[in-house]
Design an enzyme around this catalytic site. Structure first.
Site, PDB file in Angstrom:
ATOM      1  N   CYS A 140       0.837  -1.202   0.000  1.00 26.54           N
ATOM      2  CA  CYS A 140       0.000   0.000   0.000  1.00 26.54           C
ATOM      3  C   CYS A 140       0.872   1.252   0.000  1.00 26.54           C
ATOM      4  CB  CYS A 140      -0.940  -0.005   1.206  1.00 26.54           C
ATOM      5  SG  CYS A 140      -2.007   1.447   1.269  1.00 26.54           S
ATOM      6  N   CYS A 143      -0.487   4.120   2.085  1.00 28.55           N
ATOM      7  CA  CYS A 143      -0.304   3.959   3.535  1.00 28.55           C
ATOM      8  C   CYS A 143       1.153   4.223   3.934  1.00 28.55           C
ATOM      9  CB  CYS A 143      -0.626   2.538   3.987  1.00 28.55           C
ATOM     10  SG  CYS A 143      -2.090   1.815   3.270  1.00 28.55           S
ATOM     11  N   ASP A 144       2.092   3.711   3.183  1.00 33.77           N
ATOM     12  CA  ASP A 144       3.481   3.661   3.643  1.00 33.77           C
ATOM     13  C   ASP A 144       4.466   4.511   2.839  1.00 33.77           C
ATOM     14  OD1 ASP A 144       2.683   1.779   5.536  1.00 33.77           O
ATOM     15  OD2 ASP A 144       2.942   0.122   4.144  1.00 33.77           O
TER      16      ASP A 144
END
Ligand code: NAP
Length: 322
Positions: A140, A143-144
């Site tokens: 992701c 997300c990261d």
């Protein structure tokens, strides 16, 4: 056997938000939080995320497990009953509905399905090790990708569909260069996404590596490179990089429901009305990634959990079942 008002299946942000709202509406929800269904532990995909930095309200970030522990505590505070078991069967042919694990059968007037989707992985040993330790492997980018370890570094994205291009595009904001590793020499992505990719290629921000698969991830504590194999020539080479993002699709966790609820050709639950949480069976509602292959964020999952609980409460009330 007593009949519950509402059972929630799933304990990610969608399921637990549904439980918080249902509990506060005095529906005394029961949540099957899962045990290890589809490789996901209670708490869902966020249990595999290190820092969550895009969820509003946490200016300093929070880890995925801490966030899910807080969601869970909030659901319990208002009277949610949690059952740490995987649902292995459901019967939505008649009401009340039946939801079963190997040990427990619960009957309920309404059900909220929030079982999520799991990212597909390459399933390489070092990929899994470095994903779990936060060492530079992720499924992701949103997300990261903004983590400091990726700033001004060369990164790779695996896949040739819309997800891979989207992940790659996002990563170009931070990385010095993003290599797209694809097993063919033609993209599966939509025309618009392909155009975006080729523009970034012209600008030197992305670069395709065609006909290639990742056969190993290099690095002890963090990624230092990937080992590639050309599928046409079998030639192997190491490509140095500081992170690997996997964008090879997701699999929705709908196996248990596919005989009862309508799904699309990828297995995601079909919603009966756009923008609502109704499934193809009245009284069964969907929340989170199990019905969403587009956004797949904790915040959108939580929002749809709230919608499902409100829809369930109104539906129960219309049926005089609250
Ligand atoms: P997808 O379309 O199924 O593409 C998966 C890609 O990963 C394909 O290129 C596939 O290669 C590759 N792949 C699959 N398994 C692999 C493996 N084991 N090793 C190496 N490569 C592998 O999945 P997606 O990109 O997640 O998209 C899913 C759906 O969501 C699509 O309908 C897409 O349009 C939609 N979506 C839309 C957006 C958007 O519009 N913004 C963003 C994301 C997703 P092959 O091509 O060789 O099969």
């Amino acid at each position: 056997m007593s009949v519950e008002k509402v059972v929630v299946i799933g304990s990610g942000p969608a399921g637990l938000t549904a439980a918080i709202y249902a509990a506060r509406a005095a529906l005394e929800p029961v949540v099957f939080e899962g045990f290890n269904a589809g490789g996901l532990m209670p708490g869902g995909q966020l249990m595999f995320t290190t820092d969550v930095e895009n969820y509003p309200g946490f200016p300093d970030g929070i880890t995925g497990p801490q966030m899910m522990s807080a969601f869970r505590a909030q659901a319990e505070r208002f009277g949610t009953r949690l059952i740490r078991e995987d649902v292995t069967a459901a019967d939505f042919r008649q009401r009340p509905f039946a939801v079963k694990s190997d040990e427990t059968t619960i009957t309920a007037h309404a059900v909220i399905v929030a079982t999520g989707a799991r990212a597909n992985w390459l399933n390489l040993e070092n990929e899994q090790r470095l994903a779990k330790s936060g060492g530079g492997v992720s499924a992701c980018a949103v997300c990261d990708g903004a983590m400091p370890i990726y700033r001004n570094q060369e990164l790779v994205v695996v896949g040739g569909g819309d997800s891979a291009i989207e992940e790659g595009t996002y990563l170009t904001k931070f990385a010095s260069k993003v290599y797209l590793i694809h097993r063919r020499d033609e993209l599966r992505a939509s025309k618009a996404m392909q155009e975006r990719f080729f523009k970034l290629t012209e600008e030197g921000k992305m670069e395709p590596v065609w006909d290639s698969i990742v056969i190993d991830v290099l690095g002890e504590d963090s990624v230092t490179g990937v080992r590639l194999q050309n599928v046409k020539t079998n030639e192997q080479r190491d490509l140095p990089c500081k992170g690997m993002f996997i964008g090879i699709g997701h699999t929705p966790n709908t196996d248990v429901f596919k005989d009862h609820l309508k799904t699309d050709d990828k297995g995601y639950l079909r919603l009966a009305q756009p923008g609502r949480s109704f499934t193809s069976v009245a009284g069964v509602f969907a929340a989170g990634d199990v019905a969403d292959h587009v956004y797949r964020q904790a915040i959108t999952a939580a929002g749809s959990g709230c919608m499902a609980a409100i829809d369930a409460e109104r539906w129960l009330s219309e049926q005089n079942l609250t």
